[in-house]
Write a protein that holds these residues in place. Structure first.
Motif, short mmCIF file in Angstrom:
data_model
loop_
_atom_site.label_atom_id
_atom_site.label_comp_id
_atom_site.label_asym_id
_atom_site.label_seq_id
_atom_site.Cartn_x
_atom_site.Cartn_y
_atom_site.Cartn_z
N ILE A 141 0.15 18.90 28.46
CA ILE A 141 0.92 19.11 29.69
C ILE A 141 1.69 17.84 30.03
N LEU A 142 1.05 16.69 29.87
CA LEU A 142 1.72 15.42 30.16
C LEU A 142 2.92 15.21 29.24
N ASP A 143 2.74 15.40 27.94
CA ASP A 143 3.85 15.20 27.01
C ASP A 143 5.00 16.16 27.30
N ALA A 144 4.68 17.41 27.64
CA ALA A 144 5.73 18.36 27.99
C ALA A 144 6.47 17.91 29.23
N PHE A 145 5.74 17.41 30.23
CA PHE A 145 6.38 16.92 31.45
C PHE A 145 7.28 15.72 31.17
N LEU A 146 6.80 14.79 30.35
CA LEU A 146 7.59 13.60 30.03
C LEU A 146 8.88 13.97 29.30
N LEU A 147 8.77 14.86 28.33
CA LEU A 147 9.97 15.28 27.58
C LEU A 147 10.98 15.98 28.47
N ARG A 148 10.50 16.85 29.35
CA ARG A 148 11.42 17.58 30.22
C ARG A 148 12.00 16.68 31.30
N SER A 149 11.22 15.70 31.75
CA SER A 149 11.75 14.73 32.71
C SER A 149 12.87 13.92 32.08
N LEU A 150 12.68 13.51 30.84
CA LEU A 150 13.74 12.80 30.11
C LEU A 150 14.97 13.68 29.99
N ALA A 151 14.76 14.96 29.69
CA ALA A 151 15.89 15.88 29.49
C ALA A 151 16.70 16.07 30.77
N VAL A 152 16.03 16.30 31.90
CA VAL A 152 16.78 16.57 33.14
C VAL A 152 17.46 15.32 33.67
N ASN A 153 17.04 14.15 33.18
CA ASN A 153 17.68 12.91 33.59
C ASN A 153 18.69 12.40 32.56
N GLY A 154 19.04 13.26 31.60
CA GLY A 154 20.11 12.93 30.66
C GLY A 154 19.68 12.26 29.38
N TYR A 155 18.37 12.26 29.07
CA TYR A 155 17.88 11.59 27.87
C TYR A 155 17.17 12.56 26.93
N ALA A 156 17.65 13.77 26.83
CA ALA A 156 16.99 14.78 26.00
C ALA A 156 16.99 14.34 24.54
N PRO A 157 15.82 14.25 23.90
CA PRO A 157 15.79 13.90 22.48
C PRO A 157 16.14 15.09 21.60
N SER A 158 16.68 14.80 20.44
CA SER A 158 16.98 15.85 19.47
C SER A 158 15.82 15.96 18.49
N PHE A 159 15.39 17.18 18.21
CA PHE A 159 14.31 17.40 17.26
C PHE A 159 14.74 18.26 16.08
N ASP A 160 16.03 18.49 15.93
CA ASP A 160 16.52 19.29 14.81
C ASP A 160 17.80 18.68 14.23
N ASP A 161 18.92 18.79 14.95
CA ASP A 161 20.17 18.22 14.47
C ASP A 161 20.15 16.70 14.60
N CYS A 162 20.88 16.03 13.72
CA CYS A 162 20.95 14.57 13.75
C CYS A 162 21.52 14.11 15.10
N ALA A 163 20.84 13.20 15.74
CA ALA A 163 21.26 12.71 17.06
C ALA A 163 22.53 11.89 17.00
N LYS A 164 22.91 11.42 15.81
CA LYS A 164 24.09 10.56 15.68
C LYS A 164 25.31 11.32 15.17
N CYS A 165 25.16 12.05 14.07
CA CYS A 165 26.33 12.73 13.50
C CYS A 165 26.32 14.23 13.74
N GLY A 166 25.19 14.79 14.17
CA GLY A 166 25.12 16.20 14.49
C GLY A 166 24.85 17.13 13.33
N ILE A 167 24.60 16.59 12.14
CA ILE A 167 24.35 17.45 10.99
C ILE A 167 23.10 18.29 11.23
N HIS A 168 23.17 19.56 10.82
CA HIS A 168 22.07 20.47 11.10
C HIS A 168 20.80 20.06 10.37
#
Length: 248
Positions: A141-168
């Motif tokens: 629950i804590l990890d889910a809250f931390l990840l979603r807090s980061l996302a709503v504040n503009g820091y959503a991490p990418s877990f699939d596409d490359c965060a730099k070039c966007g490659i799938h």
């Protein structure tokens, strides 16, 4: 002079004088609010029990000015409990430490007093409700809250596409500085190669796939928590004091 009401979560309390406290809340309409609660430390005060950390309360404030930022703090004049989430949290060490980290995170993401942070408020209410009911493991629950807090504040991490070039994806390398997973061509010094199971777990926590998250092995949960902690510390620029107790 004015009166206003708002519902909020009590984040922390500080002693003031012999019988008073300064209460810090994250409210629905006014963001982070600090207010003085008179006489709440007296043994006969029923008012004080409603303003403990984790409490979800409807509070009436008396303010001497038009805004919440000034020399004098507003006063808590009335309060009614909406949900005593602390009852299901403070008696369990794992829930308590996870909940404390949530409160500290919410306060850090709502640093500007009087500025609404509705998404952060709703995330905190939902997380504390789930934590108090014991619906999932506290660290998940804590990890889910931390990840979603980061996302709503503009820091959503990418877990699939490359965060730099966007490659799938799927992409195997992970960099907190780059914003999540990155491809081999974008690999930077300091990046790590976590297991695919840990990355899938974090993606499930971010999107709310609890069936997948609850079924994960403990070793992948620990690995994922380490990534979340590192990512959070990078973006907050200084660590959370409460997370050290969660990790223990």
């Amino acid at each position: 002079m004015s009166l206003f009401r708002d519902d909020g979560i009590v984040l922390r309390t500080q002693k003031l004088g012999e019988a008073d406290r300064i209460i810090t809340l994250l409210t629905r309409g006014h963001g982070r609010v600090r207010a003085v609660a008179r006489g709440v430390r007296r043994t006969k005060s029923k008012f004080g029990a409603r303003l403990e950390p984790f409490s979800h309360a409807d509070v009436q404030f008396f303010s001497r000015g038009n805004d919440l930022i000034g020399r004098s703090l507003p006063l808590c004049t009335q309060t009614e409990i909406i949900a005593p989430y602390g009852n299901g949290i403070v008696t369990d060490y794992a829930r308590y430490t996870a909940g404390t980290a949530m409160l500290e995170t919410a306060e850090r993401f709502a640093e500007n007093e009087g500025e609404p942070a509705v998404q952060q408020y709703l995330l905190l209410v939902g997380a504390l409700r789930t934590l108090s009911r014991g619906e999932h493991e506290p660290h998940l629950i804590l990890d889910a809250f931390l990840l979603r807090s980061l996302a709503v504040n503009g820091y959503a991490p990418s877990f699939d596409d490359c965060a730099k070039c966007g490659i799938h994806g799927p992409n195997r390398h992970f960099s907190v500085a780059a914003g999540g997973v990155i491809c081999g061509d974008c690999r930077v010094p300091g990046s790590v190669v976590p297991s695919s199971e840990a990355i899938a777990l974090l993606s499930a926590l971010l999107t709310g796939d609890w069936r997948h998250a609850d079924a994960c092995e403990a070793r992948h949960v620990r690995e994922g928590s380490g990534l979340v902690s590192a990512y959070l510390h990078w973006h907050l620029e200084r660590g959370l004091r409460s997370l050290r107790y969660v990790e223990k």
